[in-house]
Design a protein around this motif. Structure first.
Motif, mmCIF file in Angstrom:
data_model
loop_
_atom_site.group_PDB
_atom_site.id
_atom_site.type_symbol
_atom_site.label_atom_id
_atom_site.label_comp_id
_atom_site.label_asym_id
_atom_site.label_seq_id
_atom_site.Cartn_x
_atom_site.Cartn_y
_atom_site.Cartn_z
ATOM 1 N N THR A 109 5.829 94.497 17.972
ATOM 2 C CA THR A 109 6.875 94.678 17.152
ATOM 3 C C THR A 109 8.216 95.186 17.904
ATOM 4 O O THR A 109 7.796 95.619 18.995
ATOM 5 C CB THR A 109 6.487 95.651 15.901
ATOM 6 N N ILE A 113 14.091 96.331 14.320
ATOM 7 C CA ILE A 113 13.451 95.448 13.694
ATOM 8 C C ILE A 113 13.983 93.950 13.912
ATOM 9 O O ILE A 113 15.404 93.785 13.660
ATOM 10 C CB ILE A 113 13.503 95.562 12.124
ATOM 11 N N ARG A 114 13.172 93.242 14.253
ATOM 12 C CA ARG A 114 13.590 91.657 14.325
ATOM 13 C C ARG A 114 12.965 90.760 13.463
ATOM 14 O O ARG A 114 12.266 89.779 14.066
ATOM 15 C CB ARG A 114 13.529 91.351 15.718
ATOM 16 N N LEU A 115 13.173 90.791 12.158
ATOM 17 C CA LEU A 115 12.631 89.739 11.102
ATOM 18 C C LEU A 115 13.432 88.481 11.284
ATOM 19 O O LEU A 115 14.706 88.466 11.865
ATOM 20 C CB LEU A 115 12.749 90.366 10.039
ATOM 21 N N ASN A 124 8.098 84.419 6.915
ATOM 22 C CA ASN A 124 8.176 85.336 8.393
ATOM 23 C C ASN A 124 6.731 85.482 9.015
ATOM 24 O O ASN A 124 6.466 85.362 10.049
ATOM 25 C CB ASN A 124 8.489 86.604 7.934
ATOM 26 N N THR A 174 14.968 90.394 4.620
ATOM 27 C CA THR A 174 16.031 91.751 4.888
ATOM 28 C C THR A 174 16.260 92.538 3.474
ATOM 29 O O THR A 174 16.855 93.610 3.609
ATOM 30 C CB THR A 174 17.311 91.202 5.332
ATOM 31 N N GLN A 181 9.849 96.417 5.716
ATOM 32 C CA GLN A 181 10.106 95.613 6.769
ATOM 33 C C GLN A 181 9.253 95.933 8.138
ATOM 34 O O GLN A 181 8.764 94.940 8.694
ATOM 35 C CB GLN A 181 11.710 95.722 7.119
ATOM 36 N N ARG A 182 9.162 97.184 8.326
ATOM 37 C CA ARG A 182 8.115 97.505 9.624
ATOM 38 C C ARG A 182 6.995 96.893 9.225
ATOM 39 O O ARG A 182 6.093 96.396 10.309
ATOM 40 C CB ARG A 182 8.065 99.014 9.959
ATOM 41 N N GLU A 185 6.810 93.460 9.901
ATOM 42 C CA GLU A 185 6.730 93.135 11.476
ATOM 43 C C GLU A 185 5.175 93.090 11.879
ATOM 44 O O GLU A 185 4.941 92.365 12.601
ATOM 45 C CB GLU A 185 7.647 93.878 12.213
ATOM 46 N N ARG A 188 3.292 90.188 10.735
ATOM 47 C CA ARG A 188 3.640 88.976 11.639
ATOM 48 C C ARG A 188 3.188 88.953 12.945
ATOM 49 O O ARG A 188 2.592 87.965 13.271
ATOM 50 C CB ARG A 188 5.143 89.048 11.451
ATOM 51 N N ALA A 189 3.174 90.350 13.428
ATOM 52 C CA ALA A 189 2.388 90.236 14.530
ATOM 53 C C ALA A 189 0.846 89.851 14.742
ATOM 54 O O ALA A 189 0.448 89.255 15.672
ATOM 55 C CB ALA A 189 2.617 91.621 15.284
ATOM 56 N N ALA B 331 12.572 87.241 18.820
ATOM 57 C CA ALA B 331 11.516 87.461 17.972
ATOM 58 C C ALA B 331 10.866 86.108 18.058
ATOM 59 O O ALA B 331 9.343 86.220 17.950
ATOM 60 C CB ALA B 331 11.826 87.563 16.401
#
Lengths: 279, 476
Positions: A109, A113-115, A124, A174, A181-182, A185, A188-189, B331
């Motif tokens: 992550t 934050i890079r969503l 996402n 967003t 949001q964290r 992430e 997503r990871a 990302a």
């Protein structure tokens, strides 16, 4: 003795005349939660970036499951400028791009934050299942991969369930509050099926309640997905609470390592980083 | 029970399609239809019958529908017992008699019926939705057909429809790259040129090549390809060039990529005019006499298929990867998306459809000349993409029809010097149209930056949720 999940050997990253990470050696074993801490600008995120392929280190090696995945030594102009140690130790050169490292099983992550900003929460996570696709362009366009598509969607939904964002799946990423949001992430990871998860300041910007929840959540993830977790964190309560071991760096150099209690009482760490003895 | 209803629906659709096809063919081929009615060739033996039939054909050739129908009635009345008036022949005859509009409406009603049936039997929302979209598409095509029959193939309206459809494909293909993948390329005109030339070069009839390539002894290529194959080849050649150019160029970011691709398009334009390549490209001379289309249905169907493929791509796992690259490269890469591979893929696919669009444009123009594919053509298409909304397929389609209609038709009057009474209207003269057009574009960009659709798509849900939906989803 089994191989370490992750091992850094004399990792050095030098930008021009600045040595951001200096001769960092460390290891993480399977199932551990290990924290890397240090004051602002100590080189923590740079170390992460070297592991995940964003930067090729100036010198040193990264081993994942006993295999060398990243390796470099100073060459060209850098050979003259190089300020670190062990200049001639590593001859092998390997610098895979971040996507290849992710495919090996290291997910991460980001600190800031890079969503995927224009996409929904669900999409996402869904995007991160792309790397394990078996369909090619034609089967995907002609919808001959519907069973795979279905399993991708189920997996994404399952992960959203786990991180507690199933209700928000159609919202824009967003528009979520910071803490969520964290978590997104992290979901997503996880969708990339990692064995090692790198968390870059997962508690940044969270309130104490959210931070407490996060501690439990990280431990739960480790147990549930059989993960090894490597995290950078400023939040001492969280670090002390969940870490099995801690590495401390300052100005790129390792100044202490060990169990949370040992690190907390290390005089060098106190002067360099903690300043006061309690968080 | 369910299977029965399904079969019913499918049968209706098949009948509808058959009716439409036979109606179209009957319209264009009355002579063939009359010959088919007369399987035993009695007409050729019977001078009276022959005279009656010729009268029908004569009035048909004069485009006098009423007289044709009267003559046809008389012909059938007098000689009906000698002709085959059953089965498909009867169907074709009915289609011809009822005319395109009536049969199109019939087709439409049947399609709606089939869709309603499908909707009723299946409670699934997805099926219901697909049925409605299918009806929408059938409706669109029927409308185009009817409009063409009423207004005539060469009317302004149909011309705008043809060009608009082709520009829609060009805009959507550019949007795939610029809007969905976030790669800012300005090479569109270059790839269109490659497509247009490839198509033109391979479809000129062998016997016309001597005239077309008059300065190059008939040229090197001495065969003619079928239209569909030539169109696909046009796309493939453009895609191949895109792949080669993409290898070095796609390493560049944003502005640099735009400059490099723009430069490539200019180089291609110069290369195709190079005299040394004359036996293949005809140098700086026109390519002409290749196969073209008459009916607006051709570009509509071709463009429809291409845009459908692009939509399927955008909604596939690859399309999601493209959008991820647009949103955040770092990302995307960290999520295991191979950037060079996916960027190249998007570039090649976009250029494939640019090549196909170029081929269709060549067919629309009936002649091709490399000097016409200037950078301004790329800007026109970019303008359509921006006006329609970056990242919206339906936006690009709507904007291209509006753009073509405005520039070719609605704003034409601005170019004509107009005198009302003794008062000469100031400013109206040749070229003023482009000034007004530029002002409109500026206003849109200033006050409506997201374009017509933003990054949303036109869909049924949009109408349903209208008003209820909060507009929060549109932050930059």
């Amino acid at each position: 003795m089994p191989d370490h999940v992750l091992e850094l050997k004399n990792l050095t990253m030098q930008f021009g005349g600045v040595v951001a990470v200096n001769d960092l050696s460390m290891n993480i074993d399977k199932g551990e939660i290990v924290a890397l801490i240090g004051p602002n600008g100590a080189g923590k995120t740079t170390a992460f970036n070297c592991v995940t392929g964003v930067y090729a280190p100036t010198n040193g090696q990264v081993l994942f499951g006993g295999k060398v995945i990243v390796s470099n030594h100073p060459s060209g102009k850098m050979a003259k400028m190089y300020l670190g140690a062990d200049k001639d130790k590593f001859h092998q050169v390997a610098a895979p791009s971040p996507d290849k490292i992710t495919r090996m099983g290291i997910a991460r992550t980001f600190q800031n934050i890079r969503l995927f900003k224009t996409q929904t929460v669900f999409d996402n996570v869904l995007i991160a299942t792309h790397l394990h696709r078996t369909s090619n362009l034609f089967t995907a366009v002609l919808r001959l991969n519907s069973s795979e598509e279905k399993s991708m969607r189920e997996k994404a939904m399952h992960l959203l369930d786990i991180v507690g964002l199933a209700d928000a799946k159609d919202e824009k990423a967003t528009s979520l509050p910071y803490g969520k949001q964290r978590r997104l992430e992290i979901a997503r990871a996880l969708a990339t099926d990692p064995t090692l998860l790198l968390l870059d300041e997962p508690a940044a910007g969270m309130n104490p309640q959210e931070t407490d929840d996060l501690s439990e959540f990280i431990v739960e993830l480790r147990n549930r997905f059989d993960l090894t977790i490597f995290l950078i964190e400023h939040h001492m309560a969280l670090v002390m609470d969940i870490s099995d071991r801690i590495y401390v760096i300052d100005f790129g150099k390792l100044i202490a390592s060990g169990l949370p209690q040992e690190v907390r009482d290390d005089p060098e760490v106190i002067t360099a980083y903690l300043g006061v003895d309690e968080d | 029970m369910k299977a029965l209803k399904w079969t019913g629906g499918i049968l209706l659709i098949i009948i509808a399609v058959a009716l439409l096809v036979s109606s179209i063919s009957a319209q264009s081929d009355l002579e063939g239809l009359l010959k088919r009615l007369d399987a035993q060739n009695v007409v050729d033996l019977n001078p009276k019958m022959l005279a009656d039939r010729d009268r029908v054909l004569e009035s048909h050739l004069d485009n006098d529908r009423d007289r044709t129908l009267r003559n046809l009635d008389r012909y059938l009345e007098r000689h009906g017992d000698l002709l085959l008036l059953e089965g498909t022949h009867a169907l074709e005859l009915t289609a011809f008699r009822s005319g395109p509009i009536v049969s199109s409406v019939g087709v439409l009603l049947m399609a709606i019926g089939a869709a309603l049936l499908a909707t009723v039997i299946s409670g699934k929302a997805a099926v219901r939705k697909a049925a409605l979209y299918a009806v929408g598409i059938v409706l669109l095509y029927v409308c185009v057909y009817v409009v063409e029959q009423i207004a005539g193939t060469s009317s302004m309206l149909v011309t705008v429809l043809k060009k608009g459809a082709i520009y829609a494909l060009l805009a959507v293909s550019m949007n795939l790259l610029n809007g969905f993948t976030g790669l800012f390329s300005l090479g569109q005109a270059g790839f269109m040129l490659i497509g247009a030339y490839t198509y033109a070069m391979f479809t000129i009839p062998v016997e016309s090549r001597g005239q077309v390539y008059q300065y190059y002894a008939g040229g090197l290529i001495q065969f003619q390809m079928p239209v569909i194959l030539a169109i696909i080849l046009a796309g493939l050649v453009a895609a191949f060039f895109a792949y080669l150019i993409g290898l070095p160029v796609l390493r560049l970011k944003s502005d640099y990529l735009a400059i490099a691709t723009l430069g490539f398009a200019e180089i291609i334009r110069a290369v195709f005019q190079y005299d040394g390549l004359g036996p293949i490209t005809n140098g700086s001379n026109l390519l002409r006499r290749f196969t073209t289309f008459n009916s607006a249905l051709f570009p509509f169907i071709a463009v429809g298929i291409c845009i459908l493929l692009i939509i399927l791509l955008i909604n596939s796992t690859y399309g999601r990867a493209f959008k991820a690259i647009r949103d955040d490269e770092v990302a995307a890469e960290a999520m295991g998306i191979n950037l060079p591979q996916h960027k190249s893929m998007a570039f090649v696919i976009s250029c494939f459809f640019a090549g196909v669009g170029g081929a269709l444009l060549a067919m629309y123009q009936t002649t091709v000349q490399a000097s016409a594919f200037k950078a301004s053509m790329t800007y026109e298409i970019l303008l359509i993409v921006v006006l329609g909304g970056m990242g919206s397929v339906s936006g690009s389609v709507i904007a291209s029809f509006l753009f073509i209609a405005a520039s070719e038709w609605w704003l034409r009057f601005l170019d004509a010097e107009t005198v009302i009474g003794t008062f000469e209207v100031p400013l109206l003269r040749s070229g003023f149209r482009m000034v007004v057009f530029s002002v409109i574009v500026m206003l849109v960009v200033l006050f409506y930056q997201k374009g017509i659709m933003g990054d949303r798509e036109l869909s049924l849900d949009m109408f349903k949720r209208n008003g209820k939906e909060k507009r929060g989803g549109r932050n930059a």
